[in-house]
Design an enzyme around this catalytic site. Structure first.
Site, PDB file in Angstrom:
ATOM      1  N   ASP A 154      44.318  50.048  44.127  1.00 18.93           N
ATOM      2  CA  ASP A 154      43.916  50.692  42.886  1.00 18.93           C
ATOM      3  C   ASP A 154      45.139  51.392  42.296  1.00 18.93           C
ATOM      4  O   ASP A 154      45.733  52.254  42.932  1.00 18.93           O
ATOM      5  CB  ASP A 154      42.801  51.710  43.208  1.00 18.93           C
ATOM      6  CG  ASP A 154      42.128  52.234  41.958  1.00 18.93           C
ATOM      7  OD1 ASP A 154      42.474  51.766  40.848  1.00 18.93           O
ATOM      8  OD2 ASP A 154      41.261  53.116  42.092  1.00 18.93           O
ATOM      9  N   ASP A 171      43.253  46.995  36.755  1.00 13.67           N
ATOM     10  CA  ASP A 171      44.052  47.831  37.640  1.00 13.67           C
ATOM     11  C   ASP A 171      43.534  47.959  39.063  1.00 13.67           C
ATOM     12  O   ASP A 171      44.025  48.764  39.821  1.00 13.67           O
ATOM     13  CB  ASP A 171      44.213  49.228  37.029  1.00 13.67           C
ATOM     14  CG  ASP A 171      42.871  49.905  36.804  1.00 13.67           C
ATOM     15  OD1 ASP A 171      41.858  49.189  36.749  1.00 13.67           O
ATOM     16  OD2 ASP A 171      42.835  51.135  36.684  1.00 13.67           O
ATOM     17  N   GLU A 172      42.516  47.196  39.441  1.00 18.76           N
ATOM     18  CA  GLU A 172      42.120  47.240  40.849  1.00 18.76           C
ATOM     19  C   GLU A 172      41.614  45.895  41.325  1.00 18.76           C
ATOM     20  O   GLU A 172      41.145  45.077  40.533  1.00 18.76           O
ATOM     21  CB  GLU A 172      41.094  48.345  41.121  1.00 18.76           C
ATOM     22  CG  GLU A 172      39.876  48.298  40.244  1.00 18.76           C
ATOM     23  CD  GLU A 172      38.840  49.355  40.628  1.00 18.76           C
ATOM     24  OE1 GLU A 172      38.626  49.586  41.822  1.00 18.76           O
ATOM     25  OE2 GLU A 172      38.240  49.933  39.715  1.00 18.76           O
TER      26      GLU A 172
END
EC number: 2.7.7.7
Lengths: 378, 375
Positions: free
Chosen positions: A29, A123-124
């Site tokens: 993350d 983003d993860e």
């Protein structure tokens, strides 16, 4: 006359080991992703409270830097509220093309270690490194390498969680943020979950936590003390998930080609609302939140659905299918506003409003082709 | 409540109503059926899912003490199924339990009070008309396959009924999923004039069709308003299905029914169906497209799959317009061809991107519109 349950849940049919051995899962993350990208590209912003999102009346915060979070600024918070909490907050316009580019860089790094990558958003992502490409073997070591590679390639930091399932890996990545690493080893999962406040469980929102508090449940241990029937009676189908989660069990595989069916969001209000003006303001806020998610997930769909839950708990949904996939926020907002206008005046005050974009174009080429090949009557 | 009923009667009743009850219920009483025994010796069984309600009345062997109670629908159904053929079943409710006795078996079932059982408030049902059960069954059979299962377009999740004046007054039923459309037209029954447009949900249609099967020789009484519909069948003491209607606007489907398609293909639906089915063997899960090449009195069906190779078949037909190549989803085409009980079907085509009209002949009450696929 009563079937006695095995006290050792790990050996029960629900356990991980019983389902074909333990896996090695990493959840990566990026730390305050959008805000960090802005701080990276503009040295003036470093060390200062930064929020990405619209600063105008109805904007919401899409991401907040750690400096801003110290003031209580959070993502999905109305910008007005954020400004009140942190008067020095600097607002940046979102630059999704840049975020997408960085996202591509980090996905390329993941792919160097395993083909089993399940991106959750820009983003993860979850990675299954049970059989990693480079034969490193240790998931903790791989997580460290990936974090170093991300820093090298993007000058940004990422946190990682390592465990034997997705649920625990995600909890772990949250544990030592920012720029941290946390490992939950086999056998530690149940204990780790015990002390956790229920709010940290994926899927438990503020309202869910409130309901649990009323039922005397504050932590994972409180949840684990309840049996499956009790949880099902109070939480319906969500109960099964809670039963497993409270024991640190999660059998969901990492899906590299996960096809999302919809992207959406909803808000439950602290007080029921009914006045058209208030309804429109609320809708605008939800449009912001959901559009941010749509951008984050790179989703393109045709059907916009408005969900209203009245104060008698009756749920009404209204949907509108557009002739072509939604291209920008204006088009999305327009469809959503028409849905609300058509529903006015509402018969009762509502306690919840939600918006969903569905009919998403598939991820793989063949699906996209086949969906488009069938022509529509309407 | 205390009553005795023939096992066969109880079983028939329960088999009619129990499928209304959802297997997974968050509201406990919705898993139950309401049993009502009245002084005149009748026993009434009701099941509901809040949107749909089925009530069946039957004659009991005897009613010793009138009353009402609710018990688990699936439990009682399973018990009735397993009781010996020809037995008499005694139902007695007392102290929060219902005792079921038959032969040497005895069951004590938990109950919930009848006052908690939700009954759909019908309100005024100002439109009333009747039609033969056989006609309604055919109408459903010809259209239900096209009902959409996509919940985002919830207003397509049912059959749309409306009245119109074409050459004479008619009642029309239509269903569509946005790719294909099925419409059934019949002369407007007396009493249906001024009827509001209604959309009857898919589940109600399914349950209704099952109930119709057992009373095909009689008439069905239909009473409706803009929000509810009631179907009564089997005459006195028969079965009554009440359903909420879908609150939405059905699209103006008449504008997608082509009127100027000038290329006419006539073909034997069974041969055609079999040919489509054979070549579609090659089609993969995702691309179900079958290509049709139309030439003088001949249709060549073909499928090309990147993974599975190719297939082709020629089917004799009557066709005299200029040549045309057009693609269709094989399953959609088969669904429609399966509806044609004749040795001839007409396909009215325009071009590879326009809706195609399919029907038995110009007198047939059923009409289908199918949108092509790009091939």
């Amino acid at each position: 006359m009563v079937q006695i349950d095995s006290p050792d849940i790990e050996s029960d049919e629900d356990g991980e080991a019983a389902q074909g051995g333990l896996r090695k899962i990493i959840h990566v993350d990026m730390d305050a992703f959008f805000a960090s990208v802005e701080q990276r590209d503009d040295p003036e912003l470093r060390g200062k409270p930064v929020a990405v999102g619209g600063s105008s009346g109805r904007g919401v915060v899409a991401a907040a830097s750690y400096e801003a979070r110290r003031f209580g600024v959070k993502s999905a918070m109305p910008s007005v509220t954020a400004r009140r909490l942190c008067p020095d907050l600097i607002f940046c316009k979102s630059r999704f093309d840049v975020y997408r580019e960085v996202s591509g860089q980090i996905r390329a790094i993941f792919q160097r270690h395993t083909p089993l990558v399940e991106p959750l958003s820009l983003d993860e992502a979850y990675l299954d490194v049970t059989a990693d490409i480079n034969g490193i073997g240790s998931a903790t070591r791989i997580a460290e390498i990936i974090r170093a590679e991300i820093r090298e390639a993007t000058q940004l930091t990422a946190s990682a969680g390592v465990s034997y399932n997705k649920f625990l890996a995600k909890l772990a990545s949250d544990q030592n943020k920012p720029d941290g690493l946390c490992v939950i080893r086999p056998g530690e999962g149940a204990a780790f979950v015990q002390s956790l406040p229920v709010r940290r469980f994926h899927g438990v929102g503020p309202k869910g936590a409130e309901k649990m508090a009323k039922l005397g449940i504050a932590t994972g241990a409180d949840l684990a003390a309840k049996d499956r029937e009790w949880l099902a009676a109070h939480f319906g189908s969500f109960g099964d998930y809670l039963f497993r989660a409270a024991r640190g069990i999660d059998l969901r595989p990492v899906r590299s080609s996960r096809i999302r069916k919809s992207v959406g969001g909803e808000r439950t209000f602290s007080e029921d609302i009914h006045a058209p003006g208030e309804l429109r303001d609320t809708l605008d806020r939800i449009i912001d939140i959901v559009w941010e998610r749509i951008e984050r997930n790179e989703a393109r769909g045709k059907t916009v659905t408005l969900k209203l839950k009245y104060n008698d708990f009756r749920i009404q949904t209204r949907a509108r299918s557009l002739p072509r996939p939604v291209e920008d926020k204006v088009m999305f907002a327009e469809a959503a506003r028409i849905l609300l206008e058509d529903a006015l005046p509402l018969p009762l005050p509502i306690r919840l409003m939600g918006l969903t974009l569905s009919g998403l174009e598939g991820v793989t080429k063949t699906r996209r082709a086949s969906a488009a090949d069938q022509l529509d009557l309407f | 409540m205390k009553a005795t009923i023939e096992r066969a009667t109880l079983l028939r009743c329960l088999s009619h109503v129990q499928s209304v009850v959802e297997r997974r219920n968050t509201i406990p009483i919705l898993a139950n059926v309401l049993l009502e025994a009245s002084g005149d010796g009748a026993i009434k069984v009701t099941a509901t899912d809040l949107d749909l309600q089925v009530v069946e009345s039957q004659q009991a062997v005897s009613v010793e003490s009138p009353g009402a109670i609710t018990v688990s629908a699936h439990l009682l159904f399973d018990i009735a199924r397993k009781l010996p053929d020809g037995s008499q079943v005694s139902l007695e409710a007392a102290d929060g339990r219902m005792t079921v006795k038959a032969g040497r078996s005895r069951f004590k079932l938990p109950t919930l009070p009848r006052d908690d059982f939700p009954i759909i408030a019908e309100g005024d049902l100002p439109t009333s008309f009747a039609m033969p059960a056989k006609t309604l069954a055919e109408l459903i059979d010809r259209t239900r396959f096209a009902i959409s299962t996509e919940e985002t377009r919830y207003y397509l999740n049912g059959i749309f009924f409306h009245v119109a004046d074409d050459d004479g007054p008619v009642l029309k039923a239509a269903a569509t999923d946005g790719h294909r459309l099925a419409r059934f037209t019949l002369p407007r029954p007396d009493g249906a004039e001024g009827m509001p447009d209604v959309i009857v949900p898919r589940k109600a249609i399914g349950e209704l069709r099952k109930l119709l099967e057992e009373s095909l020789d009689g008439d069905v009484q239909i009473d409706l308003s803009a929000s509810k519909v009631r179907f009564s069948m089997g005459g006195e003491g028969g079965t009554i299905l009440t359903s909420k209607l879908i609150d939405g606007t059905f699209p103006d489907y008449s504008r997608v029914i082509p009127t100027g398609n000038d290329k006419l293909l006539k073909i034997d639906p069974k041969t055609f169906y079999a040919g489509v089915d054979r070549v579609a063997t090659i089609a993969t899960e995702k691309t179900r497209a079958v290509k049709m090449a139309l030439e003088n009195d001949k249709v060549t069906l073909s499928v090309t799959s990147p993974d599975n190779g190719t297939a082709a078949e020629e089917v004799p037909a009557s066709y005299s317009s200029e040549g045309l190549e057009i693609g269709f989803n094989a399953n959609y085409l088969k669904d429609i061809l399966g509806q044609i009980d004749s040795d001839n079907v007409e396909l009215h085509l325009a071009d590879p991107g326009a809706p195609t009209l399919i029907r038995k002949d110009q007198d047939s009450p059923a009409l289908y519109v199918l949108m092509p696929m790009r091939v």
